[in-house]
Design a protein around this motif. Sequence first.
Motif, PDB file in Angstrom:
ATOM      1  N   SER A   1      -5.477  -0.456 -11.944  1.00  0.00           N
ATOM      2  CA  SER A   1      -4.724  -1.730 -11.071  1.00  0.00           C
ATOM      3  C   SER A   1      -4.945  -1.322  -9.659  1.00  0.00           C
ATOM      4  O   SER A   1      -5.166  -1.860  -8.728  1.00  0.00           O
ATOM      5  N   THR A   2      -4.411   0.098  -9.248  1.00  0.00           N
ATOM      6  CA  THR A   2      -4.152   0.590  -7.910  1.00  0.00           C
ATOM      7  C   THR A   2      -5.522   0.696  -7.582  1.00  0.00           C
ATOM      8  O   THR A   2      -5.895   0.410  -6.267  1.00  0.00           O
ATOM      9  N   ASN A   3      -6.588   1.470  -8.163  1.00  0.00           N
ATOM     10  CA  ASN A   3      -7.785   1.383  -7.509  1.00  0.00           C
ATOM     11  C   ASN A   3      -8.543  -0.009  -7.212  1.00  0.00           C
ATOM     12  O   ASN A   3      -9.010  -0.260  -6.026  1.00  0.00           O
TER      13      ASN A   3
ATOM     14  N   VAL B   1      -5.845   7.065  -1.195  1.00  0.00           N
ATOM     15  CA  VAL B   1      -5.006   6.783  -2.453  1.00  0.00           C
ATOM     16  C   VAL B   1      -5.383   7.904  -3.445  1.00  0.00           C
ATOM     17  O   VAL B   1      -4.225   8.365  -3.899  1.00  0.00           O
TER      18      VAL B   1
ATOM     19  N   PHE C   1       1.093   6.549  -6.597  1.00  0.00           N
ATOM     20  CA  PHE C   1      -0.318   7.575  -6.960  1.00  0.00           C
ATOM     21  C   PHE C   1       0.307   9.057  -6.984  1.00  0.00           C
ATOM     22  O   PHE C   1      -0.097   9.864  -7.627  1.00  0.00           O
TER      23      PHE C   1
ATOM     24  N   THR D   1       0.804  -1.041  -0.024  1.00  0.00           N
ATOM     25  CA  THR D   1       0.065   0.110   0.141  1.00  0.00           C
ATOM     26  C   THR D   1       0.783   1.257   0.011  1.00  0.00           C
ATOM     27  O   THR D   1       0.558   2.287  -0.691  1.00  0.00           O
TER      28      THR D   1
ATOM     29  N   TRP E   1      -6.684  -2.798  -6.659  1.00  0.00           N
ATOM     30  CA  TRP E   1      -5.935  -3.571  -5.691  1.00  0.00           C
ATOM     31  C   TRP E   1      -6.498  -3.091  -4.326  1.00  0.00           C
ATOM     32  O   TRP E   1      -6.820  -3.936  -3.416  1.00  0.00           O
TER      33      TRP E   1
ATOM     34  N   ILE F   1      -1.551   1.911 -14.150  1.00  0.00           N
ATOM     35  CA  ILE F   1      -1.675   2.063 -12.874  1.00  0.00           C
ATOM     36  C   ILE F   1      -3.012   2.625 -12.061  1.00  0.00           C
ATOM     37  O   ILE F   1      -3.074   2.051 -10.947  1.00  0.00           O
ATOM     38  N   THR F   2      -3.363   3.533 -12.641  1.00  0.00           N
ATOM     39  CA  THR F   2      -4.783   4.141 -12.029  1.00  0.00           C
ATOM     40  C   THR F   2      -5.810   2.988 -11.776  1.00  0.00           C
ATOM     41  O   THR F   2      -6.404   2.769 -10.872  1.00  0.00           O
TER      42      THR F   2
ATOM     43  N   PHE G   1       1.139  -3.430 -12.501  1.00  0.00           N
ATOM     44  CA  PHE G   1       1.991  -2.335 -11.773  1.00  0.00           C
ATOM     45  C   PHE G   1       3.477  -2.037 -12.436  1.00  0.00           C
ATOM     46  O   PHE G   1       3.770  -1.038 -12.812  1.00  0.00           O
TER      47      PHE G   1
ATOM     48  N   LEU H   1       2.157   1.749  -3.355  1.00  0.00           N
ATOM     49  CA  LEU H   1       1.030   1.998  -4.379  1.00  0.00           C
ATOM     50  C   LEU H   1       0.720   3.696  -3.840  1.00  0.00           C
ATOM     51  O   LEU H   1       0.268   4.511  -5.063  1.00  0.00           O
ATOM     52  N   HIS H   2       1.017   4.170  -2.666  1.00  0.00           N
ATOM     53  CA  HIS H   2       0.687   5.547  -2.510  1.00  0.00           C
ATOM     54  C   HIS H   2       1.663   6.454  -3.119  1.00  0.00           C
ATOM     55  O   HIS H   2       1.322   7.543  -3.754  1.00  0.00           O
TER      56      HIS H   2
END
Length: 398
Positions: free
Chosen positions: A120-122, A140, A22, A15, A124, A117-118, A81, A18-19
């Motif tokens: 897959s991050t959201n 995030v 972002f 996490t 995940w 990235i946007t 990612f 990922l932060h």
Amino acid sequence: MDSPSHRSGHSRIVTALLHLGFVLTGIFMVLLGPALPMLVRRWGLNDSQAGLFFAAQFLGSVLSNFLSGLLIPKFGFRPAFVGGFALMAAGAAFFLHGSWVLALFAVFVFGFGIGFITSSTNLWIGQAYASETSGALSLVNFSWAVGAVACPFIVQFVQSPARFHGFLMGLALAAALLGALLAATPVDWVELHNASSISTSAVPMKIPRDYYAVALILLLFLYEGVEASLGGWLAMYSGELSSVERLRAGVVTPSFFWAGMLLGRLIGPTVLKHASSKLVVELSAFCALVSSTLLLLSPTLIPLFGEAFLAGLGCAVIYPILVGRAIERYGVTARTVMGPILAIAGFGPASMPWLVGVIASHFGNLKAGLGVVLAGLIAVMAGARYVYGDASLKPSPE
């Protein structure tokens, strides 16, 4: 097997990465706006040619957003990612090497990475923190906003081509480093194996077949286009107000727009507890319309900062409210139809900023091009009445 506490610790590590990713993604996504005056000078572009940069970035993002819905269920999160950050790094590294046509391709490449990235991050974060999804996603996306607000201030201090090139190399290095860290992270830390993620990924995407979906797609298309146009062209427009302020203070104008959006999304949930979402959408669009109109009438740069902030504040909650309304209307079928709806609507930011440039080039005046923003906001206000109206049109039965 790892204990629950170990798994929780692993999730916190991913996490945190990922932060950081972002924050970087926020910088990448809004980079073109404050950098546009510099790019126009470098290649001697007109407004129509400059608008193609936005089209290239958002087209890449739309395509990868759509592909991620197909590839993540099959290959998992880690390739998305790592691939996303690698594409962002490659696009930034080759951005200023060659002609503006090559630069367009580089922008498409890092836009393609942004989309991976946007999405897959959201996804995940939503699955890893299923019991507190809204709060985790808000945090995030707050990190994204930090990058978006900071980017114009950074660009302000790298006005020379050499320093801007160094900044791009720094972005490329940061993206490559994050990709390498996620590639080195154990698979079990990154991939989520639980019933909810499996069941969700197994559901095929469907394009809804009803007039309400058409109206919603048009509304989201227009709103996203308005947001991208304001955030993208504000720095160029600010430069036209004063030849003295052109190279410096005007570059940071988009930061005030993104800061308004940041504040609006922080206070939005509280406002919605005391007012209907229909009223909030209409008032938000009206606020954005009035402030954008004043922005186009602004005689100097200083009032422009406040008007840009108010425009961002007005735009802040329109998108999440409209998406929430669609989920409410489609119920359990929302997870199968929202992907295609959002993917198609994503062509708004790929086309409207380019249209602003075309119109501005035709009339020789960027104000004329930005009139598209006013028309889009008026349409959003009118469309919101339909979306929230007591329409007889129901989603077609499956």
